[in-house]
Design a protein around this motif. Structure first.
Motif, PDB file in Angstrom:
ATOM      1  N   SER A  32       0.918  -1.416  -0.073  1.00  0.00           N
ATOM      2  CA  SER A  32      -0.093  -0.062   0.066  1.00  0.00           C
ATOM      3  C   SER A  32       1.045   1.304  -0.150  1.00  0.00           C
ATOM      4  CB  SER A  32      -0.978   0.101   1.327  1.00  0.00           C
ATOM      5  OG  SER A  32      -1.866  -1.048   1.171  1.00  0.00           O
ATOM      6  N   PHE A  33       2.116   1.234   0.849  1.00  0.00           N
ATOM      7  CA  PHE A  33       3.083   2.454   0.736  1.00  0.00           C
ATOM      8  C   PHE A  33       3.462   2.605  -0.529  1.00  0.00           C
ATOM      9  CE2 PHE A  33       2.361   2.193   5.484  1.00  0.00           C
ATOM     10  CZ  PHE A  33       2.921   3.591   5.591  1.00  0.00           C
ATOM     11  N   HIS A  34       3.805   1.389  -1.231  1.00  0.00           N
ATOM     12  CA  HIS A  34       4.699   1.564  -2.474  1.00  0.00           C
ATOM     13  C   HIS A  34       3.694   1.899  -3.624  1.00  0.00           C
ATOM     14  CE1 HIS A  34       7.374   0.118  -5.563  1.00  0.00           C
ATOM     15  NE2 HIS A  34       6.248  -0.368  -6.433  1.00  0.00           N
ATOM     16  N   ALA A  35       2.536   1.613  -3.530  1.00  0.00           N
ATOM     17  CA  ALA A  35       1.256   1.743  -4.587  1.00  0.00           C
ATOM     18  C   ALA A  35       1.017   3.413  -4.375  1.00  0.00           C
ATOM     19  CB  ALA A  35       0.252   0.911  -4.586  1.00  0.00           C
ATOM     20  N   THR A  36       0.960   3.592  -3.105  1.00  0.00           N
ATOM     21  CA  THR A  36       0.757   5.042  -2.940  1.00  0.00           C
ATOM     22  C   THR A  36       1.691   6.113  -3.508  1.00  0.00           C
ATOM     23  OG1 THR A  36      -0.797   4.725  -0.956  1.00  0.00           O
ATOM     24  CG2 THR A  36      -0.043   6.820  -1.169  1.00  0.00           C
ATOM     25  N   ASN A  37       2.739   5.588  -3.121  1.00  0.00           N
ATOM     26  CA  ASN A  37       4.219   6.425  -3.753  1.00  0.00           C
ATOM     27  C   ASN A  37       4.320   6.526  -5.178  1.00  0.00           C
ATOM     28  OD1 ASN A  37       5.147   7.673  -1.275  1.00  0.00           O
ATOM     29  ND2 ASN A  37       6.266   5.726  -0.816  1.00  0.00           N
ATOM     30  N   LYS A  38       3.939   5.392  -5.813  1.00  0.00           N
ATOM     31  CA  LYS A  38       3.732   5.464  -7.236  1.00  0.00           C
ATOM     32  C   LYS A  38       2.879   6.264  -7.762  1.00  0.00           C
ATOM     33  CE  LYS A  38       4.314   1.303  -9.236  1.00  0.00           C
ATOM     34  NZ  LYS A  38       3.788  -0.090 -10.050  1.00  0.00           N
ATOM     35  N   LEU A  39       1.610   6.144  -7.177  1.00  0.00           N
ATOM     36  CA  LEU A  39       0.436   7.219  -7.676  1.00  0.00           C
ATOM     37  C   LEU A  39       0.992   8.487  -7.247  1.00  0.00           C
ATOM     38  CD1 LEU A  39      -2.310   7.865  -8.790  1.00  0.00           C
ATOM     39  CD2 LEU A  39      -3.293   7.449  -6.294  1.00  0.00           C
ATOM     40  N   ILE A  40       1.775   8.999  -6.292  1.00  0.00           N
ATOM     41  CA  ILE A  40       2.014  10.273  -6.081  1.00  0.00           C
ATOM     42  C   ILE A  40       3.008  10.815  -6.907  1.00  0.00           C
ATOM     43  CG2 ILE A  40       3.460  11.544  -4.211  1.00  0.00           C
ATOM     44  CD1 ILE A  40       2.093  10.151  -2.115  1.00  0.00           C
ATOM     45  N   GLY A  41       3.702  10.042  -7.468  1.00  0.00           N
ATOM     46  CA  GLY A  41       5.069  10.117  -8.447  1.00  0.00           C
ATOM     47  C   GLY A  41       4.230  10.474  -9.634  1.00  0.00           C
ATOM     48  N   VAL A  42       3.470   9.691 -10.047  1.00  0.00           N
ATOM     49  CA  VAL A  42       2.431   9.956 -11.333  1.00  0.00           C
ATOM     50  C   VAL A  42       1.889  11.262 -11.182  1.00  0.00           C
ATOM     51  CG1 VAL A  42       0.625   9.247 -12.781  1.00  0.00           C
ATOM     52  CG2 VAL A  42       2.347   7.559 -12.018  1.00  0.00           C
ATOM     53  N   ASN A  44       2.517  14.059  -9.421  1.00  0.00           N
ATOM     54  CA  ASN A  44       3.388  14.891  -9.382  1.00  0.00           C
ATOM     55  C   ASN A  44       4.035  15.274 -10.733  1.00  0.00           C
ATOM     56  OD1 ASN A  44       3.104  15.252  -6.575  1.00  0.00           O
ATOM     57  ND2 ASN A  44       4.944  14.219  -5.857  1.00  0.00           N
ATOM     58  N   MET A  45       4.507  14.385 -11.329  1.00  0.00           N
ATOM     59  CA  MET A  45       4.933  14.586 -12.990  1.00  0.00           C
ATOM     60  C   MET A  45       4.129  15.065 -13.807  1.00  0.00           C
ATOM     61  SD  MET A  45       7.033  11.872 -15.019  1.00  0.00           S
ATOM     62  CE  MET A  45       8.233  11.675 -13.929  1.00  0.00           C
ATOM     63  N   HIS A  46       2.902  14.547 -13.724  1.00  0.00           N
ATOM     64  CA  HIS A  46       2.057  14.832 -14.882  1.00  0.00           C
ATOM     65  C   HIS A  46       0.755  15.689 -14.753  1.00  0.00           C
ATOM     66  CE1 HIS A  46       4.028  11.678 -17.554  1.00  0.00           C
ATOM     67  NE2 HIS A  46       3.754  11.003 -16.344  1.00  0.00           N
ATOM     68  N   LEU A  47       0.525  15.796 -13.582  1.00  0.00           N
ATOM     69  CA  LEU A  47      -0.510  17.034 -13.015  1.00  0.00           C
ATOM     70  C   LEU A  47       0.167  18.015 -12.243  1.00  0.00           C
ATOM     71  CD1 LEU A  47      -3.890  14.710 -12.368  1.00  0.00           C
ATOM     72  CD2 LEU A  47      -3.039  15.608 -14.524  1.00  0.00           C
ATOM     73  N   GLY A  48       1.405  17.988 -12.087  1.00  0.00           N
ATOM     74  CA  GLY A  48       1.989  19.115 -11.402  1.00  0.00           C
ATOM     75  C   GLY A  48       1.774  19.348  -9.865  1.00  0.00           C
ATOM     76  N   TYR A  49       1.327  18.062  -9.322  1.00  0.00           N
ATOM     77  CA  TYR A  49       1.061  18.487  -7.832  1.00  0.00           C
ATOM     78  C   TYR A  49       2.450  18.391  -7.070  1.00  0.00           C
ATOM     79  CZ  TYR A  49      -3.759  16.865  -8.852  1.00  0.00           C
ATOM     80  OH  TYR A  49      -4.928  16.871  -9.407  1.00  0.00           O
ATOM     81  N   LYS A  50       2.370  18.550  -5.845  1.00  0.00           N
ATOM     82  CA  LYS A  50       3.587  18.617  -5.156  1.00  0.00           C
ATOM     83  C   LYS A  50       3.203  18.072  -3.849  1.00  0.00           C
ATOM     84  CE  LYS A  50       5.385  22.926  -6.616  1.00  0.00           C
ATOM     85  NZ  LYS A  50       5.753  24.535  -6.431  1.00  0.00           N
ATOM     86  N   LEU A  51       2.781  16.790  -3.836  1.00  0.00           N
ATOM     87  CA  LEU A  51       2.593  15.686  -2.739  1.00  0.00           C
ATOM     88  C   LEU A  51       3.683  14.940  -2.164  1.00  0.00           C
ATOM     89  CD1 LEU A  51      -0.784  14.047  -4.302  1.00  0.00           C
ATOM     90  CD2 LEU A  51      -0.712  15.739  -2.406  1.00  0.00           C
ATOM     91  N   ALA A  52       3.799  14.927  -0.892  1.00  0.00           N
ATOM     92  CA  ALA A  52       4.964  14.359  -0.403  1.00  0.00           C
ATOM     93  C   ALA A  52       4.862  12.808  -0.502  1.00  0.00           C
ATOM     94  CB  ALA A  52       5.067  14.682   1.032  1.00  0.00           C
ATOM     95  N   SER A  53       5.812  12.100  -0.597  1.00  0.00           N
ATOM     96  CA  SER A  53       5.812  10.730  -0.614  1.00  0.00           C
ATOM     97  C   SER A  53       5.772  10.117   0.953  1.00  0.00           C
ATOM     98  CB  SER A  53       7.241  10.049  -1.061  1.00  0.00           C
ATOM     99  OG  SER A  53       8.194  10.370  -0.253  1.00  0.00           O
ATOM    100  N   VAL A  54       5.110   9.090   1.050  1.00  0.00           N
ATOM    101  CA  VAL A  54       5.001   8.409   2.415  1.00  0.00           C
ATOM    102  C   VAL A  54       6.156   7.327   2.673  1.00  0.00           C
ATOM    103  CG1 VAL A  54       2.389   8.999   2.460  1.00  0.00           C
ATOM    104  CG2 VAL A  54       3.289   6.721   1.187  1.00  0.00           C
ATOM    105  N   GLU A  55       6.221   7.029   4.043  1.00  0.00           N
ATOM    106  CA  GLU A  55       7.115   6.101   4.363  1.00  0.00           C
ATOM    107  C   GLU A  55       6.504   5.434   5.602  1.00  0.00           C
ATOM    108  OE1 GLU A  55      12.031   5.785   5.853  1.00  0.00           O
ATOM    109  OE2 GLU A  55      10.800   7.776   5.076  1.00  0.00           O
ATOM    110  N   MET A  56       6.887   4.085   5.430  1.00  0.00           N
ATOM    111  CA  MET A  56       6.359   3.273   6.924  1.00  0.00           C
ATOM    112  C   MET A  56       7.349   3.560   7.901  1.00  0.00           C
ATOM    113  SD  MET A  56       5.715  -0.693   5.163  1.00  0.00           S
ATOM    114  CE  MET A  56       5.365  -1.228   6.879  1.00  0.00           C
ATOM    115  N   LYS A  57       6.606   3.707   9.137  1.00  0.00           N
ATOM    116  CA  LYS A  57       7.411   3.946  10.395  1.00  0.00           C
ATOM    117  C   LYS A  57       7.742   2.449  11.051  1.00  0.00           C
ATOM    118  CE  LYS A  57       5.860   7.056  13.429  1.00  0.00           C
ATOM    119  NZ  LYS A  57       5.260   7.767  14.231  1.00  0.00           N
ATOM    120  N   ARG A  58       9.065   2.171  10.925  1.00  0.00           N
ATOM    121  CA  ARG A  58       9.226   0.775  11.470  1.00  0.00           C
ATOM    122  C   ARG A  58       9.162   0.525  12.867  1.00  0.00           C
ATOM    123  NH1 ARG A  58       9.108  -2.102   6.816  1.00  0.00           N
ATOM    124  NH2 ARG A  58      10.000  -1.006   5.033  1.00  0.00           N
ATOM    125  N   ASP A  59       9.181   1.643  13.642  1.00  0.00           N
ATOM    126  CA  ASP A  59       8.900   1.571  15.068  1.00  0.00           C
ATOM    127  C   ASP A  59       7.585   1.870  15.434  1.00  0.00           C
ATOM    128  OD1 ASP A  59       9.331   3.992  14.233  1.00  0.00           O
ATOM    129  OD2 ASP A  59      10.621   4.579  15.935  1.00  0.00           O
TER     130      ASP A  59
END
Length: 225
Positions: A32-42, A44-59
């Motif tokens: 889910s984190f990976h897919a969300t970051n992939k969507l955010i990348g798309v 940001n690149m094609h619609l000009g958004y500036k959404l921050a990527s997400v990262e799992m909190k291992r702790d």
């Protein structure tokens, strides 16, 4: 004797089953984190958004990580809603209705959006139009993402939500200890059963979400050829 064997002497196979479900949980969270970051990348690149990527909190706990994904999804939905409202405002009513028709051809929808999307975004490519067709008002944002959000909220609110990812990685006996610390021993079986149901729902919703994002990225690649 392992603690899990002591807790479930009548069901020695349950330990292996639950251990498998825990691994599915970690895999689904990671996907889910990976897919969300992939969507955010798309976006940001094609619609000009500036959404921050997400990262799992291992702790962090499962709830904390679920909340991270939920917040990211809600931000994505909010931005796409703005595009949808702009399209509704710029397009003729008949053309806008064609965009909402789930049975309509994507090539026709892309052509419709291309007429006005540059006005909305300032500058837009065919890939941007393809992204808009795949996401704006589609089942991805109105159904699949909402379903995953609902499941994540349920998991976060359940007993499972308070368990940390670090605990999950330590093994099944540590997980049982965490559960026993939160509920009476007599309620353990019901808690595990509820846990299993949540994981089955999560796996299904996560797979649909990941598949939908893969379709979006593949469509974009085709438009860029």
């Amino acid at each position: 004797m392992a603690q899990s064997d002591f807790l479930y002497p009548e069901n020695p196979w349950r330990s292996q089953e639950v251990n498998c479900l825990h691994q599915q949980l970690l895999d689904c969270l990671s996907d889910s984190f990976h897919a969300t970051n992939k969507l955010i990348g798309v976006l940001n690149m094609h619609l000009g958004y500036k959404l921050a990527s997400v990262e799992m909190k291992r702790d962090g706990t499962i709830k904390e990580n679920s909340d991270i994904i939920i917040q990211a999804m809600m931000k994505i939905q909010k931005e796409l809603q703005k595009v949808d409202e702009a399209l509704k405002d710029k397009l003729e009513p008949t053309l806008y209705r064609k965009l909402q028709d789930i049975k309509g051809r994507e090539t026709e929808k892309i052509a419709i959006i291309q007429k006005v999307i540059s006005v909305i975004l300032g500058e837009a490519t065919s890939a941007a139009s393809a992204v808009a067709v795949k996401l704006v008002g589609s089942t991805v944002t109105t159904g699949i993402i909402n379903k995953l959000i609902t499941v994540l909220v349920q998991i976060g609110a359940s007993l499972l939500g308070s368990i940390g990812l670090a605990v999950l990685r330590l093994g099944i006996d540590m997980i049982f200890c965490a559960i026993l610390g939160a509920v009476e021993k007599t309620k353990l079986r019901a808690a595990i059963k509820s846990y299993e149901i949540h994981l089955v729902e999560f796996k299904s919703a996560s797979e649909k979400y990941h598949h939908a994002i893969t379709e979006v990225t593949n469509t974009v690649k085709q438009q860029m050829k």
